[in-house]
Design a protein around this motif. Structure first.
Motif, short mmCIF file in Angstrom:
data_model
loop_
_atom_site.label_atom_id
_atom_site.label_comp_id
_atom_site.label_asym_id
_atom_site.label_seq_id
_atom_site.Cartn_x
_atom_site.Cartn_y
_atom_site.Cartn_z
N LEU A 29 0.12 -0.98 0.41
CA LEU A 29 0.30 -0.05 0.47
C LEU A 29 0.57 1.62 0.37
O LEU A 29 1.06 2.32 -0.48
N ASP A 30 1.99 1.10 0.72
CA ASP A 30 2.91 2.46 1.27
C ASP A 30 3.48 2.38 -0.35
O ASP A 30 3.92 3.61 -0.92
N ARG A 31 4.38 1.70 -1.44
CA ARG A 31 4.95 1.84 -2.87
C ARG A 31 4.12 2.27 -3.39
O ARG A 31 4.70 2.60 -4.08
N GLN A 32 2.20 2.01 -3.50
CA GLN A 32 1.64 3.19 -4.38
C GLN A 32 1.47 4.40 -4.41
O GLN A 32 0.87 4.82 -5.27
N ILE A 33 1.71 4.44 -2.17
CA ILE A 33 1.53 5.91 -2.98
C ILE A 33 2.72 6.72 -1.63
O ILE A 33 2.22 7.98 -1.53
N GLY A 34 3.81 5.64 -1.29
CA GLY A 34 4.01 6.57 0.23
C GLY A 34 6.11 6.15 -0.20
O GLY A 34 6.42 5.76 -2.18
N ASP A 35 6.28 6.43 0.32
CA ASP A 35 7.95 5.18 0.12
C ASP A 35 8.33 3.67 0.50
O ASP A 35 8.89 3.11 -0.35
N GLY A 36 6.68 2.85 0.78
CA GLY A 36 7.25 1.65 0.52
C GLY A 36 7.68 1.33 1.13
O GLY A 36 8.17 0.11 1.19
N ASP A 37 7.75 2.33 2.97
CA ASP A 37 8.67 1.60 3.94
C ASP A 37 7.65 1.02 5.39
O ASP A 37 7.90 0.84 6.57
N HIS A 38 5.90 1.92 4.81
CA HIS A 38 5.17 1.85 6.19
C HIS A 38 4.61 0.15 6.86
O HIS A 38 5.49 0.30 8.36
N GLY A 39 5.38 -1.00 6.06
CA GLY A 39 4.94 -1.74 6.58
C GLY A 39 6.15 -2.68 7.88
O GLY A 39 6.65 -3.33 8.99
N GLU A 40 7.41 -2.45 6.51
CA GLU A 40 8.77 -3.22 7.67
C GLU A 40 8.81 -2.02 8.67
O GLU A 40 9.96 -2.72 9.59
N ASN A 41 9.09 -0.47 8.78
CA ASN A 41 9.68 0.01 9.19
C ASN A 41 7.76 -0.24 10.92
O ASN A 41 9.01 -0.66 12.44
N LEU A 42 6.82 -0.29 10.61
CA LEU A 42 6.54 -1.38 11.97
C LEU A 42 6.47 -1.72 12.53
O LEU A 42 5.86 -2.38 14.02
N ASP A 43 6.60 -3.35 11.48
CA ASP A 43 7.04 -4.42 12.10
C ASP A 43 8.08 -4.34 12.91
O ASP A 43 8.15 -5.07 14.01
N ARG A 44 9.51 -3.95 12.26
CA ARG A 44 10.38 -3.37 13.38
C ARG A 44 10.00 -2.93 14.68
O ARG A 44 10.80 -3.09 15.58
#
Length: 214
Positions: A29-44
């Protein structure tokens, strides 16, 4: 039924599990409209939160109040999550912690927690409803929770109402044109995509409800 510190810990651990499971979805979802790292960042970030929570639980002074758990989440996310989500969620949990310095929460206490989180997000991000951000999930969640509590709902039912509204709010971001944050750079091209922050908000509030009924 009231919610206690054990609920706050369950919510935190379940949030980490749900974010880990949704990592790829949030990243896409973030790759489509953002930096593409939302999932990775929150998971970490939530993995780091669980480590800190385990250490606190095993220490000489484990968290005694709900706010203690929320403050631990806040400070850990702020120090370990990059991008916009770390400061936004960190501030949300920190504001929520300030109004939950209690051993237990009733239905209106749950509303206060959610209101505090929303205030933290809006203070930090300066966003409003309709700008295709996590506020589009948080505001309806707060409104639904308040209405449920005023109607005499239980804590679990208040959280259920908040979670349903947050999920609907996240889905309602799909047709919106972003006017705030990284997605706003895309202009009209941001329409047709669900906001990742609103989506992770729904996930976290669903975890809050499920932790209350576990």
């Amino acid at each position: 039924m009231t919610l206690d510190v054990a609920w706050a810990a369950r919510w935190t651990r379940l949030s980490a599990e749900r974010i880990a499971a949704a990592r790829d979805e949030l990243t896409e979802l973030d790759r489509q409209i953002g930096d593409g790292d939302h999932g990775e960042n929150l998971d970490r970030g939530f993995r780091a939160v669980v480590v800190k929570l385990d250490g606190a639980a095993a220490g000489e002074q484990p968290p005694g109040q709900i706010g203690d758990v929320l403050k631990l989440v806040a400070t850990t996310l702020m120090s370990s999550v990059g991008g916009a989500s770390g400061p936004l969620y960190g501030t949300a949990y920190l504001r929520a912690a300030k109004v939950t310095g209690l051993a237990e929460l009733d239905a209106h206490g749950v509303v206060a927690l959610l209101e505090g989180a929303l205030e933290g997000i809006t203070a930090r991000g300066k966003a409003q409803v309709g700008e295709k951000t996590m506020v589009d999930a948080w505001q309806p969640a707060v409104d639904a929770a308040e209405a449920a509590a005023d109607a005499g709902a239980s804590t679990a039912d208040v959280l259920a109402a908040a979670a349903r509204a947050a999920r609907a709010g996240a889905e309602a971001t799909i047709p919106l044109v972003a006017t705030k944050g990284r997605a706003s750079y895309l202009g009209e091209r941001s329409a047709g995509h669900q906001d990742p922050g609103a989506t992770s908000t729904a996930i976290l509030l669903e975890a809050a409800h499920d932790a209350a009924t576990a």
